[in-house]
Design an enzyme around this catalytic site. Structure first.
Site, PDB file in Angstrom:
ATOM      1  N   GLU A  38       0.845  -1.060  -0.005  1.00 38.50           N
ATOM      2  CA  GLU A  38       0.011  -0.042  -0.008  1.00 38.50           C
ATOM      3  C   GLU A  38       1.005   1.287  -0.122  1.00 38.50           C
ATOM      4  OE1 GLU A  38      -2.594   0.424   3.366  1.00 38.50           O
ATOM      5  OE2 GLU A  38      -3.451   2.345   2.513  1.00 38.50           O
ATOM      6  N   ARG A 264       5.392 -13.309   9.049  1.00 30.31           N
ATOM      7  CA  ARG A 264       6.409 -12.033   9.075  1.00 30.31           C
ATOM      8  C   ARG A 264       7.440 -11.978   9.610  1.00 30.31           C
ATOM      9  NH1 ARG A 264       4.220  -6.984   9.905  1.00 30.31           N
ATOM     10  NH2 ARG A 264       2.442  -7.393   8.878  1.00 30.31           N
ATOM     11  N   LYS A 274       4.660   1.025  10.062  1.00 29.44           N
ATOM     12  CA  LYS A 274       4.676   2.345   9.293  1.00 29.44           C
ATOM     13  C   LYS A 274       4.358   3.709  10.120  1.00 29.44           C
ATOM     14  CE  LYS A 274       3.235   0.182   5.110  1.00 29.44           C
ATOM     15  NZ  LYS A 274       2.353  -0.085   4.098  1.00 29.44           N
TER      16      LYS A 274
HETATM   17  P1  ATP Z   1       0.004  -1.674   6.707  1.00 26.94           P
HETATM   18  O1  ATP Z   1      -0.943  -2.684   6.034  1.00 26.94           O
HETATM   19  O2  ATP Z   1      -0.399  -1.544   8.320  1.00 26.94           O
HETATM   20  O3  ATP Z   1       0.089  -0.390   6.078  1.00 26.94           O
HETATM   21  P2  ATP Z   1       2.175  -3.369   5.801  1.00 26.94           P
HETATM   22  O4  ATP Z   1       3.563  -3.380   6.470  1.00 26.94           O
HETATM   23  O5  ATP Z   1       1.243  -4.612   5.970  1.00 26.94           O
HETATM   24  O6  ATP Z   1       1.328  -2.024   6.864  1.00 26.94           O
HETATM   25  P3  ATP Z   1       1.839  -3.250   3.178  1.00 26.94           P
HETATM   26  O7  ATP Z   1       2.036  -2.109   2.159  1.00 26.94           O
HETATM   27  O8  ATP Z   1       0.654  -3.626   3.189  1.00 26.94           O
HETATM   28  O9  ATP Z   1       2.388  -2.681   4.467  1.00 26.94           O
HETATM   29  O10 ATP Z   1       2.646  -4.297   2.714  1.00 26.94           O
HETATM   30  C1  ATP Z   1       3.077  -4.964   1.515  1.00 26.94           C
HETATM   31  C2  ATP Z   1       3.243  -6.347   1.735  1.00 26.94           C
HETATM   32  O11 ATP Z   1       4.510  -6.774   2.632  1.00 26.94           O
HETATM   33  C3  ATP Z   1       2.161  -7.220   2.295  1.00 26.94           C
HETATM   34  O12 ATP Z   1       1.937  -8.486   1.578  1.00 26.94           O
HETATM   35  C4  ATP Z   1       2.603  -7.489   3.767  1.00 26.94           C
HETATM   36  O13 ATP Z   1       1.929  -8.827   4.205  1.00 26.94           O
HETATM   37  C5  ATP Z   1       3.989  -7.638   3.511  1.00 26.94           C
HETATM   38  N1  ATP Z   1       4.702  -7.244   4.889  1.00 26.94           N
HETATM   39  C6  ATP Z   1       4.560  -6.328   5.537  1.00 26.94           C
HETATM   40  N2  ATP Z   1       5.307  -6.296   6.687  1.00 26.94           N
HETATM   41  C7  ATP Z   1       6.090  -7.476   6.573  1.00 26.94           C
HETATM   42  C8  ATP Z   1       6.981  -7.999   7.577  1.00 26.94           C
HETATM   43  N3  ATP Z   1       7.384  -7.615   8.826  1.00 26.94           N
HETATM   44  N4  ATP Z   1       7.470  -9.085   6.920  1.00 26.94           N
HETATM   45  C9  ATP Z   1       7.088  -9.899   5.996  1.00 26.94           C
HETATM   46  N5  ATP Z   1       6.184  -9.270   5.249  1.00 26.94           N
HETATM   47  C10 ATP Z   1       5.802  -8.069   5.436  1.00 26.94           C
END
Ligand code: ATP
Ligand code: MG
Length: 560
Positions: A38, A264, A274
């Site tokens: 996102e 994760r 974030k």
């Molecule tokens: P949010 O959804 O709270 O804004 P997010 O860290 O999940 O934060 P995204 O942009 O949705 O951000 O993440 C993009 C991809 O990265 C998603 O598929 C998510 O599952 C993956 N991702 C995010 N954080 C991690 C992590 N710590 N380890 C592995 N994959 C991650």
């Protein structure tokens, strides 16, 4: 399919097993994955794990990986983030080719599918407030209550929904919900919200829309539109999977992607939310998203972590299904072992103390040849100048030596790396008793090796630079941003765990002359100090600034 067998050389994991079987059974003839950020912040090291998994699987199985912006919430999304995400994925070494997508490109199709659900009696316009919806939803132990608007006619729903789209109603006044099951044990299935009203400008589609789909309503359908075969999520999405499948089962989608989950990345001494990273930027605790102490990809790139080391780290930690913590020292060790191979050596004195060689002529100088890498003659050598006054590191001298101190003491000898053996003959102090200068003598017969002319062996070897030839630089010694292994732990404010010593700036370091013309991309091992590179933002032709990428050894454990 033989190509598959041949290309899979990396460690196995459950996703590889699944894909292997799907290809062998003929369920899929090729695989398509996606990395779906996102655009509401900068990518961090956790995202690197997801990128390496998705792009790595596509690479290893001869498939393709899409970069898709999951841009369903314009309130928090910005073009700045879109640009930096693309740059970071490329920096990590991956390429989506022509497969760059935006969930928002499907807004019209998603809208039509929402209309389809209404026509099927499977979606309705809700007038309850957000608070009421929450109250009606029930709890983990209690079923929810059906909304009074659940029984609206198809015609009324179609009318209201099209007027929502037309922008007739204010933000938050209505939503569209799926009609699934208010008693489902899975709360995600209790008539989830599909659309909300938001009079907001969107970074990709501008002002075209007054309603925006929820993440859950967009994700699976977008996967289907793009022909994703294996849609890989982090574990917290496991409970969304029935909803993901409900949409695929109830809509005329063109494909049936499948959702898989992995654990994760949790890294010690770091926060990865974030929201928190953004807060550190806003509070000025760090200089920006690309502050070299940040776990963001722009931060670690600026600090000097090689992308190859980050990929090696992601490979090393593997892909599992149980949540676990990875010690940040493992990441640091990956960086260290990468740089140990590739970084040319150089000498830099970070805390300069002058040593005057009294028996060396005032106007004379000479050059020594120093290897750029002790094990790699192919990396060549450079000349380093020696003259009467040299800088040594203040830490390499002790007036009252502690036990086991093998460097310079008054009356003692050390070997200058790639240079002469010198002896300290005296100390000059200021009025307050601070040491301001050392005096010494060199042994002309000791040009090569660690033995003096008469065969005495010298134990200590120290780095140095000629004062007449040195260049001055600012060196920033970075350390971990947090001093606690889990700054995020329940309840406590993570900011109280900030490490007050996360950066030490040394403005007057003395570097060997060859570093004056060094380029920003080259990472050096400053002998006996660690790995360094010029700061790509702050280092300018007239003012050299170096960042410490990582120490030579893991000193964190011993420090405590
Ligand atoms: P949010 O959804 O709270 O804004 P997010 O860290 O999940 O934060 P995204 O942009 O949705 O951000 O993440 C993009 C991809 O990265 C998603 O598929 C998510 O599952 C993956 N991702 C995010 N954080 C991690 C992590 N710590 N380890 C592995 N994959 C991650
Ligand atoms: Mg997310």
């Amino acid at each position: 399919m033989t190509t598959v067998e041949q290309t899979v050389t990396t460690t196995n994991n459950f996703l590889r097993t699944v894909i292997d079987e799907d290809l062998k059974s003929g369920k899929h003839s090729g695989i398509v994955t996606r990395f779906p950020p996102e655009p509401n912040g900068y990518l961090h090291i956790g995202h690197a794990k997801s990128i390496c998994i998705n792009f790595g699987l596509a690479r290893d199985f001869g498939g393709r990986c899409h970069l898709r912006f999951d841009d369903t919430n314009p309130a928090k999304e910005e073009q700045e983030y879109i640009d930096s995400i693309m740059e970071s994925v490329r920096w990590l070494g991956f390429d989506w080719g022509q497969h760059l997508y935006y969930a928002s490109d499907n807004f019209e199709q998603l809208y039509q599918w929402a209309v389809y659900l209404i026509e099927q009696g499977k979606a309705y316009v809700e007038d309850l407030t957000a608070e009421q919806i929450r109250a009606y939803r029930g709890t983990l132990t209690e079923a929810g209550t059906e909304s009074p608007h659940r029984t609206r006619s198809v015609e009324e729903n179609l009318d209201l929904f099209s007027r929502m789209r037309a922008g007739e109603f204010p933000d938050g006044s209505r939503v569209l919900r799926a009609k699934i099951d208010m008693a489902s044990p899975n709360i995600n299935l209790r008539d989830p919200v599909l659309y909300r009203i938001l009079h907001a400008s969107h970074p990709h589609v501008g002002d075209a829309w007054k309603i925006y789909p929820m993440y859950d309503f967009a994700h699976g359908q977008t996967d289907a539109i793009e022909g994703i075969t294996h849609s890989i999520f982090t574990l917290e999405f496991e409970s969304h999977k029935p909803l993901y499948e409900w949409f695929l089962n109830n809509l005329p989608v063109p494909a049936r992607p499948r959702q898989y989950e992995f654990a994760r990345l949790n890294l010690t001494y770091t926060v990865m939310s974030k929201r928190k990273l953004q807060e550190l930027v806003q509070l000025g605790t760090v200089s920006g998203w690309d502050d070299p102490r940040m776990p963001t990809l722009v931060g670690i790139k600026r600090r000097g972590y090689p992308a190859t080391a980050v990929r090696a780290f992601c490979e090393l930690i593997g892909v599992g299904r149980s949540d676990s913590w990875i010690d940040v020292s493992i990441l640091e060790e990956c960086v260290r072992s990468d740089l140990n191979e590739s970084a040319p050596r150089a000498m830099a004195v970070l805390r300069p103390l002058k040593l005057v060689i009294d028996n060396y002529p005032v106007d004379q100088s000479e050059e020594f040849q120093a290897a750029n890498h002790p094990q790699k003659p192919e990396m060549g050598s450079r000349n380093i100048s020696f003259s009467r006054e040299i800088w040594i590191d203040g830490d390499d001298f002790m007036e009252v030596p502690s036990k086991g101190f093998h460097r310079l003491i008054v009356g003692g000898e050390v070997k200058l790396r790639s240079g002469y053996i010198v002896k300290c003959t005296g100390v000059v102090k200021d009025n307050e008793g601070n040491i301001v200068e050392l005096h010494g003598e060199y042994d002309p017969a000791s040009r090569e090796g660690i033995h003096t002319a008469d065969g005495r062996k010298v134990k200590g070897v120290i780095h140095w630079v000629s004062a007449a030839h040195a260049v001055t630089a600012e060196v920033r010694l970075f350390d971990r941003l947090f001093s606690d292994p889990n700054p995020d732990r329940g309840g406590a404010d993570y900011k109280q765990f900030l490490n007050p010593g996360s950066v030490e700036t040394l403005p007057f370091c003395k570097l060997e002359a060859s570093l004056a013309g060094s380029d920003v991309e080259t990472r050096y091992q400053f002998e006996r100090q660690g790995y360094f590179r010029q700061d790509p933002k702050d280092s300018l032709p007239g003012k050299l600034v170096f960042n410490r990428i990582v120490t030579l050894r893991d000193v964190w454990g011993t420090k405590k």
